[in-house]
Scaffold this motif. Structure first.
Motif, PDB file in Angstrom:
ATOM      1  N   ASP A   1      -3.736   3.009  11.645  1.00  0.00           N
ATOM      2  CA  ASP A   1      -3.884   2.105  10.505  1.00  0.00           C
ATOM      3  C   ASP A   1      -2.608   1.288  10.334  1.00  0.00           C
ATOM      4  O   ASP A   1      -1.664   1.424  11.122  1.00  0.00           O
ATOM      5  N   GLU A   2      -2.576   0.461   9.323  1.00  0.00           N
ATOM      6  CA  GLU A   2      -1.443  -0.437   9.118  1.00  0.00           C
ATOM      7  C   GLU A   2      -0.127   0.292   8.895  1.00  0.00           C
ATOM      8  O   GLU A   2       0.944  -0.250   9.155  1.00  0.00           O
ATOM      9  N   SER A   3      -0.182   1.532   8.410  1.00  0.00           N
ATOM     10  CA  SER A   3       1.065   2.281   8.193  1.00  0.00           C
ATOM     11  C   SER A   3       1.725   2.668   9.514  1.00  0.00           C
ATOM     12  O   SER A   3       2.864   3.109   9.529  1.00  0.00           O
ATOM     13  N   HIS A   4       1.027   2.472  10.627  1.00  0.00           N
ATOM     14  CA  HIS A   4       1.566   2.774  11.957  1.00  0.00           C
ATOM     15  C   HIS A   4       2.103   1.521  12.653  1.00  0.00           C
ATOM     16  O   HIS A   4       2.495   1.585  13.812  1.00  0.00           O
TER      17      HIS A   4
ATOM     18  N   SER B   1      -1.385  15.501   9.943  1.00  0.00           N
ATOM     19  CA  SER B   1      -1.620  14.754   8.704  1.00  0.00           C
ATOM     20  C   SER B   1      -1.008  13.368   8.745  1.00  0.00           C
ATOM     21  O   SER B   1      -1.519  12.442   8.114  1.00  0.00           O
ATOM     22  N   HIS B   2       0.084  13.210   9.462  1.00  0.00           N
ATOM     23  CA  HIS B   2       0.758  11.919   9.522  1.00  0.00           C
ATOM     24  C   HIS B   2      -0.053  10.862  10.262  1.00  0.00           C
ATOM     25  O   HIS B   2       0.057   9.675   9.962  1.00  0.00           O
TER      26      HIS B   2
ATOM     27  N   GLY C   1      -3.546  11.404  11.229  1.00  0.00           N
ATOM     28  CA  GLY C   1      -4.991  11.629  11.171  1.00  0.00           C
ATOM     29  C   GLY C   1      -5.534  12.251  12.441  1.00  0.00           C
ATOM     30  O   GLY C   1      -6.639  11.943  12.866  1.00  0.00           O
TER      31      GLY C   1
ATOM     32  N   ARG D   1       0.854  -1.193   0.000  1.00  0.00           N
ATOM     33  CA  ARG D   1       0.000   0.000   0.000  1.00  0.00           C
ATOM     34  C   ARG D   1       0.886   1.238   0.000  1.00  0.00           C
ATOM     35  O   ARG D   1       2.064   1.176   0.313  1.00  0.00           O
ATOM     36  N   SER D   2       0.271   2.362  -0.276  1.00  0.00           N
ATOM     37  CA  SER D   2       0.988   3.637  -0.177  1.00  0.00           C
ATOM     38  C   SER D   2       0.066   4.644   0.496  1.00  0.00           C
ATOM     39  O   SER D   2      -1.144   4.425   0.608  1.00  0.00           O
ATOM     40  N   ARG D   3       0.670   5.725   0.935  1.00  0.00           N
ATOM     41  CA  ARG D   3      -0.097   6.751   1.635  1.00  0.00           C
ATOM     42  C   ARG D   3       0.444   8.112   1.219  1.00  0.00           C
ATOM     43  O   ARG D   3       1.654   8.323   1.200  1.00  0.00           O
ATOM     44  N   THR D   4      -0.449   9.021   0.906  1.00  0.00           N
ATOM     45  CA  THR D   4      -0.063  10.382   0.549  1.00  0.00           C
ATOM     46  C   THR D   4      -0.500  11.303   1.676  1.00  0.00           C
ATOM     47  O   THR D   4      -1.616  11.191   2.176  1.00  0.00           O
ATOM     48  N   ILE D   5       0.394  12.175   2.067  1.00  0.00           N
ATOM     49  CA  ILE D   5       0.105  13.103   3.158  1.00  0.00           C
ATOM     50  C   ILE D   5       0.013  14.523   2.589  1.00  0.00           C
ATOM     51  O   ILE D   5       0.903  14.972   1.876  1.00  0.00           O
TER      52      ILE D   5
END
Length: 174
Positions: free
Chosen positions: A73-76, A52-53, A55, A12-16
């Motif tokens: 979320d999973e990015s954490h 933003s990092h 939420g 996955r990817s995430r845009t901030i």
């Protein structure tokens, strides 16, 4: 980064997206801390980029009392598949600091001196949104003390914190 065992379809990817803070470092000090936080909560002023990092959003702000929400979320995740303690520490440091900030007059700032975090329950992306509540225990002229907790949607306490903040008077403000 994927490992040989990892399923590439799970990547996955995430845009901030965030607003760069203004270049005038004195501008935020024109309002009281409570007024600054109320403006952020109302969408009249940009939230700090750190929000933003993770939420992080202000729900309510009163003098010496702040409530925020965040969405793990999973990015954490840490290496063992649960939300990293740094997520909790960031949320708790933010809510404690903002509770202190809400007590300060215009022209006065603060910074965290220390924070003690206790992790009480594991959290995953399935936990859903969490609510952090921070409140001032004692506000002195040069130091303030705040406590906070993070709860899940059922009201269970996930982590707690105690924080000490240095109050920065006008001569020392940026």
């Amino acid at each position: 980064m994927t490992t040989p065992d990892a399923d590439p379809s799970s990547e996955r990817s995430r845009t901030i997206h965030y607003q760069v803070p203004g270049k005038d470092k004195r501008a935020p000090f024109a309002r009281s801390g409570l007024e600054q936080l109320q403006a952020v909560a109302a969408g009249e002023a940009p939230a700090p980029p750190i929000s933003s990092h993770i939420g992080l959003e202000i729900v309510t702000v009163g003098e010496g009392d702040v409530v925020m929400t965040a969405v793990p979320d999973e990015s954490h995740y840490n290496p063992i598949g649960s939300v990293h303690g740094g997520f909790f520490a960031t949320v708790l440091d933010s809510v404690c600091g903002c509770a202190v900030h809400s007590t300060l007059p215009a022209g006065v700032g603060y910074t965290s001196l220390e924070i003690k975090v206790s992790f009480l329950r594991p959290v995953t992306a399935d936990t859903g949104p969490v609510t952090a509540h921070g409140w001032v225990i004692r506000a002195g002229r040069s130091v303030a003390f705040a406590d906070a907790d993070i709860r899940d949607q059922e009201g269970r306490v996930l982590a707690t914190a105690s924080s000490t903040c240095l109050i920065i008077r006008p001569a020392a403000c940026p």
